[in-house]
Design an enzyme around this catalytic site. Sequence first.
Site, PDB file in Angstrom:
ATOM      1  N   GLY A  15      32.578  43.041 -13.269  1.00  0.00           N
ATOM      2  CA  GLY A  15      32.038  43.491 -12.189  1.00  0.00           C
ATOM      3  C   GLY A  15      30.897  43.840 -12.403  1.00  0.00           C
ATOM      4  O   GLY A  15      31.054  44.975 -12.841  1.00  0.00           O
ATOM      5  N   GLY A  17      28.584  45.734 -10.333  1.00  0.00           N
ATOM      6  CA  GLY A  17      28.207  46.255  -9.072  1.00  0.00           C
ATOM      7  C   GLY A  17      27.431  48.116 -10.062  1.00  0.00           C
ATOM      8  O   GLY A  17      27.227  48.563 -11.129  1.00  0.00           O
ATOM      9  N   PHE A  18      28.027  49.291  -8.829  1.00  0.00           N
ATOM     10  CA  PHE A  18      27.621  50.290  -9.169  1.00  0.00           C
ATOM     11  C   PHE A  18      28.450  50.780 -10.249  1.00  0.00           C
ATOM     12  O   PHE A  18      28.122  51.581 -11.551  1.00  0.00           O
ATOM     13  CB  PHE A  18      28.192  51.255  -7.748  1.00  0.00           C
ATOM     14  CG  PHE A  18      26.571  51.803  -7.180  1.00  0.00           C
ATOM     15  CD1 PHE A  18      25.655  52.235  -7.309  1.00  0.00           C
ATOM     16  CD2 PHE A  18      27.392  50.539  -6.339  1.00  0.00           C
ATOM     17  CE1 PHE A  18      25.093  51.867  -6.489  1.00  0.00           C
ATOM     18  CE2 PHE A  18      26.111  50.416  -4.418  1.00  0.00           C
ATOM     19  CZ  PHE A  18      25.350  50.793  -5.111  1.00  0.00           C
ATOM     20  N   GLU A 176      25.214  52.045  11.398  1.00  0.00           N
ATOM     21  CA  GLU A 176      24.000  51.826  11.047  1.00  0.00           C
ATOM     22  C   GLU A 176      23.402  51.155  11.833  1.00  0.00           C
ATOM     23  O   GLU A 176      22.330  50.423  12.255  1.00  0.00           O
ATOM     24  CB  GLU A 176      24.203  52.000   9.230  1.00  0.00           C
ATOM     25  CG  GLU A 176      24.474  53.289   9.146  1.00  0.00           C
ATOM     26  CD  GLU A 176      24.057  53.660   7.534  1.00  0.00           C
ATOM     27  OE1 GLU A 176      23.878  55.153   7.021  1.00  0.00           O
ATOM     28  OE2 GLU A 176      24.335  52.993   6.585  1.00  0.00           O
ATOM     29  N   ASP A 307      35.671  51.072  -5.701  1.00  0.00           N
ATOM     30  CA  ASP A 307      36.400  51.066  -4.443  1.00  0.00           C
ATOM     31  C   ASP A 307      37.975  50.396  -4.458  1.00  0.00           C
ATOM     32  O   ASP A 307      38.477  50.746  -3.978  1.00  0.00           O
ATOM     33  CB  ASP A 307      35.489  50.062  -3.575  1.00  0.00           C
ATOM     34  CG  ASP A 307      34.645  50.849  -2.976  1.00  0.00           C
ATOM     35  OD1 ASP A 307      33.985  52.123  -3.218  1.00  0.00           O
ATOM     36  OD2 ASP A 307      33.781  50.037  -1.685  1.00  0.00           O
ATOM     37  N   ALA A 323      29.186  54.720  -3.422  1.00  0.00           N
ATOM     38  CA  ALA A 323      28.661  54.195  -5.411  1.00  0.00           C
ATOM     39  C   ALA A 323      28.543  55.642  -5.456  1.00  0.00           C
ATOM     40  O   ALA A 323      29.033  55.413  -6.984  1.00  0.00           O
ATOM     41  CB  ALA A 323      26.779  54.045  -4.199  1.00  0.00           C
TER      42      ALA A 323
HETATM   43  C1  LIG Z   1      27.387  47.652   4.230  1.00  0.00           C
HETATM   44  C2  LIG Z   1      28.101  48.790   3.226  1.00  0.00           C
HETATM   45  C3  LIG Z   1      27.083  49.964   3.409  1.00  0.00           C
HETATM   46  C4  LIG Z   1      27.364  51.227   2.701  1.00  0.00           C
HETATM   47  N1  LIG Z   1      27.046  52.238   2.552  1.00  0.00           N
HETATM   48  C5  LIG Z   1      27.570  53.450   1.331  1.00  0.00           C
HETATM   49  C6  LIG Z   1      26.176  54.565   1.539  1.00  0.00           C
HETATM   50  O1  LIG Z   1      24.866  54.280   2.637  1.00  0.00           O
HETATM   51  N2  LIG Z   1      26.201  55.166   0.631  1.00  0.00           N
HETATM   52  C7  LIG Z   1      27.471  55.112  -0.232  1.00  0.00           C
HETATM   53  O2  LIG Z   1      27.886  55.719  -1.685  1.00  0.00           O
HETATM   54  N3  LIG Z   1      28.171  54.307  -0.569  1.00  0.00           N
HETATM   55  C8  LIG Z   1      27.847  53.020   0.316  1.00  0.00           C
HETATM   56  N4  LIG Z   1      28.696  52.508   0.556  1.00  0.00           N
HETATM   57  C9  LIG Z   1      29.655  51.988  -0.323  1.00  0.00           C
HETATM   58  C10 LIG Z   1      29.111  51.011  -1.811  1.00  0.00           C
HETATM   59  O3  LIG Z   1      28.770  50.320  -1.379  1.00  0.00           O
HETATM   60  C11 LIG Z   1      30.630  50.839  -2.939  1.00  0.00           C
HETATM   61  O4  LIG Z   1      31.446  52.347  -2.271  1.00  0.00           O
HETATM   62  C12 LIG Z   1      30.379  50.835  -3.789  1.00  0.00           C
HETATM   63  O5  LIG Z   1      29.572  49.110  -4.079  1.00  0.00           O
HETATM   64  C13 LIG Z   1      31.665  50.635  -4.653  1.00  0.00           C
HETATM   65  O6  LIG Z   1      30.820  50.337  -6.101  1.00  0.00           O
HETATM   66  P1  LIG Z   1      31.710  49.611  -7.106  1.00  0.00           P
HETATM   67  O7  LIG Z   1      30.948  49.025  -8.223  1.00  0.00           O
HETATM   68  O8  LIG Z   1      33.546  49.791  -7.264  1.00  0.00           O
HETATM   69  O9  LIG Z   1      31.958  48.077  -6.645  1.00  0.00           O
HETATM   70  P2  LIG Z   1      30.946  47.247  -5.669  1.00  0.00           P
HETATM   71  O10 LIG Z   1      29.035  47.262  -6.420  1.00  0.00           O
HETATM   72  O11 LIG Z   1      31.431  46.012  -4.666  1.00  0.00           O
HETATM   73  O12 LIG Z   1      31.040  45.753  -7.096  1.00  0.00           O
HETATM   74  C14 LIG Z   1      31.720  44.659  -7.467  1.00  0.00           C
HETATM   75  C15 LIG Z   1      31.115  43.839  -8.444  1.00  0.00           C
HETATM   76  O13 LIG Z   1      32.132  42.364  -8.356  1.00  0.00           O
HETATM   77  C16 LIG Z   1      31.970  41.484  -8.552  1.00  0.00           C
HETATM   78  N5  LIG Z   1      32.888  41.038  -8.314  1.00  0.00           N
HETATM   79  C17 LIG Z   1      33.877  40.651  -7.725  1.00  0.00           C
HETATM   80  N6  LIG Z   1      35.043  39.912  -7.626  1.00  0.00           N
HETATM   81  C18 LIG Z   1      34.845  39.545  -8.496  1.00  0.00           C
HETATM   82  C19 LIG Z   1      35.733  38.730  -9.549  1.00  0.00           C
HETATM   83  N7  LIG Z   1      36.822  38.503  -9.528  1.00  0.00           N
HETATM   84  N8  LIG Z   1      34.719  38.338 -10.620  1.00  0.00           N
HETATM   85  C20 LIG Z   1      33.637  38.742 -11.091  1.00  0.00           C
HETATM   86  N9  LIG Z   1      32.482  39.919 -10.041  1.00  0.00           N
HETATM   87  C21 LIG Z   1      33.885  40.155  -8.862  1.00  0.00           C
HETATM   88  C22 LIG Z   1      31.031  41.554  -7.434  1.00  0.00           C
HETATM   89  O14 LIG Z   1      30.261  40.178  -7.191  1.00  0.00           O
HETATM   90  C23 LIG Z   1      30.133  43.347  -7.262  1.00  0.00           C
HETATM   91  O15 LIG Z   1      29.139  43.035  -7.836  1.00  0.00           O
HETATM   92  C24 LIG Z   1      28.894  50.876   1.749  1.00  0.00           C
HETATM   93  C25 LIG Z   1      29.713  49.704   1.290  1.00  0.00           C
HETATM   94  C26 LIG Z   1      28.514  48.765   1.879  1.00  0.00           C
HETATM   95  C27 LIG Z   1      29.330  47.651   2.143  1.00  0.00           C
END
Ligand SMILES: Cc1cc2nc3c(=O)[nH]c(=O)nc-3n(C[C@H](O)[C@H](O)[C@H](O)COP(=O)(O)OP(=O)(O)OC[C@H]3O[C@@H](n4cnc5c(N)ncnc54)[C@H](O)[C@@H]3O)c2cc1C
Length: 440
Positions: A15, A17-18, A176, A307, A323
């Site tokens: 992943g 993501g953040f 939003e 998350d 995030a």
């Molecule tokens: C519409 C929306 C608005 C938001 N607004 C806010 C905000 O205003 N402020 C805030 O703080 N937070 C906000 N959030 C929440 C925030 O985006 C998440 O808390 C944050 O992205 C979590 O980070 P993460 O690294 O856990 O996952 P993510 O950022 O979701 O990254 C997960 C990554 O894993 C990858 N992945 C998933 N499954 C697999 C797999 N099987 N194999 C390989 N790769 C995979 C995905 O492609 C992705 O790139 C919002 C979320 C959404 C959906």
Amino acid sequence: MATSGSKVSRVLIIGGGFAGLKCAQTLAGDSRFEVTLVDRTNHHLFQPLLYQVATASLAAPDIARSIRQILADAPNVTVLMDQITTIDPAARTARGQSGTSYDFDYLLLAAGARTSFFGKREWEQHTLGLKSLADAQAVRRTVLSNLEQAEITTDAAERQRLMTIAIVGGGPTGVELAGAFADLVHRCLKTNYRRIDTSKLRVVLIEASERVLEAFDADQSDYARDHLKDIGVEVWTGMRVDEVRPSELHFNDGTRLEAGAIIWAAGVEAQPLTAQLGVPLADRAGRVTPNPDLSLPGLPDIFVAGDLVRMKDAADKPVPGVAPAATQMGRHIAKLLKEERRLEGTRFAANKHQLRPQFRYLDKGIMAIIGKNHAVVKSGAMKLRGLIAWFAWLLIHIAFLIGFRNRLSVLLGWAFAYLRNNPVARIIVYPPGIVSPDRE
Ligand SMILES: Cc1cc2nc3c(=O)[nH]c(=O)nc-3n(C[C@H](O)[C@H](O)[C@H](O)COP(=O)(O)OP(=O)(O)OC[C@H]3O[C@@H](n4cnc5c(N)ncnc54)[C@H](O)[C@@H]3O)c2cc1C
């Protein structure tokens, strides 16, 4: 077993993501680690601005960046686009859809969350989500295409269906979106159509509990509800969706709502990979609870972040799915690994998770924008609302985008269009269901 001596430790991050990206960035350039970051997409996505793509204010590339590009200067980090399908914690290996095996000494599972339908996965086919760029583009395409069809049709009932947007979920994403759609249609598009009256477009925000923005204080929820109503959004609280059919929602009290676009923003659940970690799931959303250092119980070299985690931090505060929490977790794990390599040989592997630093979440607050010029902010004891909160939101997001895109021109274009009620990203590339008009 984790490597020792001068051997390089193989870190697999699932992943980008953040959480995953921050971990990779913190390990970048450290030759003691050979990092492989695998993501099913080729980009890191700034999800907080997805709603702007969905509502035609920003184009997709403005809120996403190639992971390979971000990590181009980190020779010890390899970026691969693959979807991980299996994890075998005992064998220390994972496998991707491509058929590739990824062996590791340390694993970080940071695959994030997906839209939750509370066990009713069949509802997914009748609704639009908002978790990915593809989702945001589908929302925009559906809403703009519906307006085009409404402009053509002579059937009044069909026109009203096409001109109804239902948003399920009154959290920040739903609020939003509702505010932005109301602005888009009532302010920005009102002179663009000749046959339909855009003031008849219904934006209905549906929330099962008694108030929107439950994570905020009650007065901020009330403010958000009142302002949404002022800009023409119908706010339905205490309404639980019982059934979803094509273009139709059914509620617990027997009410039925027809809508050309149904957007599901009612919750998220962990990516299903958590079920393969060999530890009990902490809740029905499939999240896992790690040790305080973010490693898994009994598996000190496997970490989770972001998350898909449900936990309280070292100060006994629940860590929210936002995030900054994901970023802080990713950084915590990378620092801990670096420290572990530094102290190698001085600690016992069996109980090392107890010796490691515990994760502590630095809570900077939460904010939600409610259409143009209005927002709510809650940060510790400080509460803001209205124009000042909106400016705070704008500054934070503009600052972020400058760092993210490094292209001031995009930002100035966006800010100018935003201030002039003239969103730029209104092109429908292909109507829903058509891959390419020429191929049809
Ligand atoms: C519409 C929306 C608005 C938001 N607004 C806010 C905000 O205003 N402020 C805030 O703080 N937070 C906000 N959030 C929440 C925030 O985006 C998440 O808390 C944050 O992205 C979590 O980070 P993460 O690294 O856990 O996952 P993510 O950022 O979701 O990254 C997960 C990554 O894993 C990858 N992945 C998933 N499954 C697999 C797999 N099987 N194999 C390989 N790769 C995979 C995905 O492609 C992705 O790139 C919002 C979320 C959404 C959906």
